[in-house]
Design an enzyme around this catalytic site. Structure first.
Site, PDB file in Angstrom:
ATOM      1  N   LYS A  24       9.638   2.749  -3.010  1.00 39.00           N
ATOM      2  CA  LYS A  24       8.420   2.322  -2.313  1.00 39.00           C
ATOM      3  C   LYS A  24       8.169   3.287  -1.166  1.00 39.00           C
ATOM      4  CE  LYS A  24       5.324  -1.059  -2.234  1.00 39.00           C
ATOM      5  NZ  LYS A  24       4.749  -1.806  -3.361  1.00 39.00           N
ATOM      6  N   ASP A  55      -0.811   0.411  -3.264  1.00 39.03           N
ATOM      7  CA  ASP A  55      -0.372  -0.881  -2.734  1.00 39.03           C
ATOM      8  C   ASP A  55      -1.420  -1.214  -1.673  1.00 39.03           C
ATOM      9  OD1 ASP A  55       1.944  -2.931  -2.695  1.00 39.03           O
ATOM     10  OD2 ASP A  55       1.753  -2.468  -0.579  1.00 39.03           O
TER      11      ASP A  55
END
Ligand code: NDP
Length: 444
Positions: A126, A166
């Protein structure tokens, strides 16, 4: 002390001031207790939990860029490459002022299990930055994205690490990031997913997380003898996940009566007008007050409160820790039947426990929002083959994957004597595959 407790203590001691990361690790390790304790000495000897909770690599970098006034701005950039046991690192980039190492590590850790659940060959990672895209011009967004990629390109690649969107990263940002990667490396490869359709993107990727959430919710209800048809649903958020969850839930006959953003929330007893919501959020990038202005049936309330409405199904789709214990109590008092997470860790640990104790069907995000990353992996496959699949083909695969995830976590919960505990089911099913691959690959 048990090995799980030792590992938890160590994570807290070695990673001070990272509460979100502690929370995510605690949730996972608690539900793995039954598996670990069955073979505790072996796992302890392998330092399996230490390896699982320590990222393979965490990259922190400076992102300097020039704003429209000619002022130089500096943001923090992050990429945490958590675990590559089952495939190249895969996970989104988040642009939001709240981003810090704790949040990126919690998201990267969760991603490892989520990606494992999809049954596709993708590891977990991430990244992101504390850059706030709100109120920035297109040129400023491009300047930031180019600077961010000028550092990030050293660490990513189609077979090493494949980021996606995201919070705060949609098609526009992916386009700017991709352009800069190509310019620097000269490679036209699938280094990012969520790309535009004209340059290697996959049909249905935009819709995938929201649609996937609803496919899984629908399977959950079906297996409990009911369906979404005629149900009242509340959704939080008004971004990518929320919009397409609302759209698919409505297509399946539910009435979605709420949505929210970081300033307030909408209650629309006639059902959210998803076309209008897309126009407000995707086209105009405006606040929900704009939705209210154009929709007479809608009530807009400043601040929190989206979980106070009486519904059958709740789908939290905004951000982490947005559904608190008092919200869980309100949902239970109003007779909620199921809560399925669209966002990552939107429900606090206390709220999750309360919902489970009160018989609410609860599915954690690492299972129910895995449709986004699964379709990203399908985008990677299409890029490798240099082919594009039809929307029907991608949608059918997405649906199959979500149905399989539900049965996989349901079976794991039954096998380990915790029937209906989908948190445990998801953590155990995700864990077993990753650990099997880690053990096979030796001490790396
Ligand atoms: P978006 O940026 O498109 O939308 C986020 C939404 O949540 C916006 O409506 C935003 O409001 C709201 N929001 C953000 N922060 C807060 C806050 N602190 N309080 C209240 N509302 C807030 O992001 P996505 O829809 O892509 O992501 C939403 C969640 O889903 C995240 O947890 C993400 O990690 C997760 N997720 C996303 C996937 C994807 O494919 N996009 C895949 C899997 C999980 P505002 O507009 O005011 O900022």
């Amino acid at each position: 002390m048990s090995y799980v407790d030792e590992a938890l203590e160590r994570v807290i001691a070695q990673n001070p001031a990272q509460p979100e990361f502690h929370q995510a690790v605690k949730e996972v390790l608690e539900s793995l207790r039954v598996v670990i304790e069955a073979d505790e000495e072996k796992y302890r000897k392998e330092a399996l939990l230490e390896r699982l909770t320590t990222p393979e690599r965490a990259i922190l970098f400076r992102v300097p860029w020039v704003d429209d006034k000619g002022q130089v701005q500096v943001n923090n950039g992050y990429r945490v490459q958590f675990n590559s046991a089952i495939g190249p690192y895969k996970g989104g980039l988040r642009l939001h002022p709240s981003v810090n190492l704790s949040i990126i590590k919690f998201l990267g850790f969760e991603q490892v299990f989520k990606n494992s659940l999809t049954s596709l060959p993708i590891g977990g990672g991430k990244g992101g930055s504390d850059f706030d895209p709100k109120g920035k011009s297109d040129r400023e967004i491009m300047a930031f994205c180019q600077s961010f990629m000028t550092e990030l390109f050293k660490y990513v690649g189609a077979d090493t690490d494949v980021p996606a969107g995201d919070i705060g990263v949609g098609a526009r940002e992916i386009g700017y990031l991709y352009g800069q990667y190509k310019r620097i490396t000269g490679l036209y490869e699938g280094v990012l997913t969520g790309k535009g359709l004209s340059y290697g993107g996959s049909l249905v990727r935009t819709q995938a997380t929201g649609y996937g959430l609803v496919y899984l919710t629908s399977e959950l209800l079906k297996c409990h003898g009911t369906s979404l048809e005629g149900k009242t649903v509340s959704v939080s958020g008004a971004g990518n996940v929320a919009i397409y969850a609302i759209e698919k839930a409505q297509q399946l006959g539910a009435k979605v009566v709420t949505c929210s953003d970081s300033t307030g929330w909408i209650y629309d007893p006639e059902g959210i007008d998803v076309g209008l919501l897309k126009d407000v959020k995707e086209v105009r990038r405006a606040r929900l007050t704009e939705y209210k202005k154009r929709r007479p049936s809608a009530v807009y309330t400043e601040g929190r409160g989206v979980w106070s409405v009486k519904v059958d199904v709740a789908l939290p789709c905004a951000t982490q820790n947005e559904l608190h214990l008092e919200d869980a109590k309100a949902l239970v008092a109003n007779g909620v039947y199921a809560v399925c997470e669209g966002a990552n860790m939107p429900t606090t640990l206390e709220a999750t426990q309360f919902l489970q104790e009160n018989g609410v069907l609860f599915v954690p995000g690492k299972a129910s929002n895995a449709g986004g990353v699964a379709t990203s992996a399908l985008e990677m496959s299409q890029n490798s083959e240099r082919l594009s699949w039809s929307a029907e083909e991608v949608d059918a695969k997405l649906k199959d994957i979500m149905i399989n995830i539900y049965h996989n976590i349901d079976n794991a919960s039954k096998k380990y004597g915790m029937e209906g505990n989908y948190v445990a089911g998801a953590n155990i099913a995700g864990f077993l595959k990753v650990v099997n691959a880690m053990e096979a690959q030796g001490i790396v």
